[in-house]
Write a protein that holds these residues in place. Sequence first.
Motif, short mmCIF file in Angstrom:
data_model
loop_
_atom_site.label_atom_id
_atom_site.label_comp_id
_atom_site.label_asym_id
_atom_site.label_seq_id
_atom_site.Cartn_x
_atom_site.Cartn_y
_atom_site.Cartn_z
N ALA A 138 12.47 63.27 6.99
CA ALA A 138 13.00 62.31 6.02
C ALA A 138 14.46 62.00 6.31
N ASP A 139 15.14 62.92 6.99
CA ASP A 139 16.55 62.73 7.35
C ASP A 139 16.74 62.51 8.84
N ASN A 140 15.85 63.07 9.68
CA ASN A 140 16.07 63.05 11.13
C ASN A 140 15.70 61.73 11.79
N LEU A 141 14.77 60.97 11.20
CA LEU A 141 14.35 59.72 11.83
C LEU A 141 15.41 58.65 11.62
N VAL A 142 15.83 58.06 12.73
CA VAL A 142 16.86 57.01 12.72
C VAL A 142 16.21 55.71 13.16
N PHE A 143 16.42 54.66 12.37
CA PHE A 143 15.81 53.35 12.63
C PHE A 143 16.91 52.33 12.92
N SER A 144 16.78 51.61 14.03
CA SER A 144 17.69 50.48 14.23
C SER A 144 17.31 49.37 13.25
N ALA A 145 18.20 48.42 13.07
CA ALA A 145 17.96 47.36 12.09
C ALA A 145 16.69 46.60 12.43
N GLY A 146 15.76 46.55 11.47
CA GLY A 146 14.54 45.79 11.67
C GLY A 146 13.54 46.40 12.61
N ALA A 147 13.70 47.69 12.95
CA ALA A 147 12.83 48.31 13.96
C ALA A 147 11.36 48.28 13.57
N VAL A 148 11.07 48.62 12.32
CA VAL A 148 9.68 48.65 11.88
C VAL A 148 9.09 47.24 11.90
N GLU A 149 9.83 46.29 11.35
CA GLU A 149 9.35 44.91 11.32
C GLU A 149 9.10 44.37 12.72
N LYS A 150 10.01 44.68 13.64
CA LYS A 150 9.86 44.20 15.01
C LYS A 150 8.70 44.89 15.73
N GLY A 151 8.52 46.18 15.45
CA GLY A 151 7.39 46.89 16.05
C GLY A 151 6.06 46.35 15.56
N VAL A 152 5.97 46.11 14.25
CA VAL A 152 4.74 45.55 13.67
C VAL A 152 4.47 44.17 14.24
N ALA A 153 5.51 43.36 14.36
CA ALA A 153 5.34 42.01 14.89
C ALA A 153 4.85 42.05 16.34
N ALA A 154 5.39 42.99 17.12
CA ALA A 154 4.95 43.11 18.51
C ALA A 154 3.49 43.51 18.60
N LEU A 155 3.08 44.47 17.77
CA LEU A 155 1.68 44.89 17.76
C LEU A 155 0.78 43.75 17.31
N ARG A 156 1.22 43.02 16.31
CA ARG A 156 0.43 41.90 15.81
C ARG A 156 0.22 40.84 16.89
N SER A 157 1.18 40.72 17.79
CA SER A 157 1.08 39.71 18.85
C SER A 157 0.33 40.23 20.08
N GLY A 158 -0.17 41.49 20.02
CA GLY A 158 -1.01 42.00 21.09
C GLY A 158 -0.31 42.81 22.15
N CYS A 159 0.86 43.38 21.85
CA CYS A 159 1.57 44.15 22.87
C CYS A 159 0.83 45.46 23.17
N ASP A 160 1.15 46.07 24.30
CA ASP A 160 0.60 47.36 24.69
C ASP A 160 1.53 48.48 24.23
N ILE A 161 1.02 49.70 24.32
CA ILE A 161 1.83 50.90 24.06
C ILE A 161 1.81 51.76 25.31
#
Length: 207
Positions: A48-71
């Motif tokens: 809950a304290d250790n995870l660091v997120f850059s601005a918009g990281a979750v939104e950008k990751g979701v958008a990339a997955l939605r557009s068909g990106c690989d992992i």
Amino acid sequence: MIETIRPQEIERRSFEIIGEMLQGHPLAPEHEAVIKRVIHTTADFDYADNLVFSAGAVEKGVAALRSGCDIVTDTQMARAGINKTALARLGGQVHCFMSDPDVAQEAQARGVTRAVVSMERAAALGRPCIFAIGNAPTALLTLYTLVEAGQIEPALIIGVPVGFVNVVESKERILTLPTPHIVARGRKGGSNVAAAICNALLYQITR
């Protein structure tokens, strides 16, 4: 007291307990699903304290997955833990080059780790990728070098290797990049954490 609970209700009840235990520890709404799924995977509330997120990281990751990106992952364990069915429905697939015989041969010939060669292979895929690194700090250090050299533009870097040698340092380098990132600061992490973060992003689309 032992609870009697149906199998399909176990996850729901687990998340209820996590929410109850996080009362008084407010989470940013955009980060909540990721943090709670990592805690669900590890039973470790330090995330809950250790995870660091850059601005918009979750939104950008979701958008990339939605557009068909690989992992791309650095372990077969992380690859196994990612929901590949959900990812395939979006048009993506999971890559892990670490066990490829030619990767091992090249790494030995060059005197580098397989993680270095694996990240170079991933850079040559020529398609948008999320990098989920849960084990090898050399994978993160190679990604840092490739990004700095303009040879790769990850959609998101999930930097959560666990351990003691170069782990903290590799994560801190990723934190300096403009590339979207989610990093577990410190020594904690692991392949299960990398997979959990990927799934948390996937489930925002597919559930």
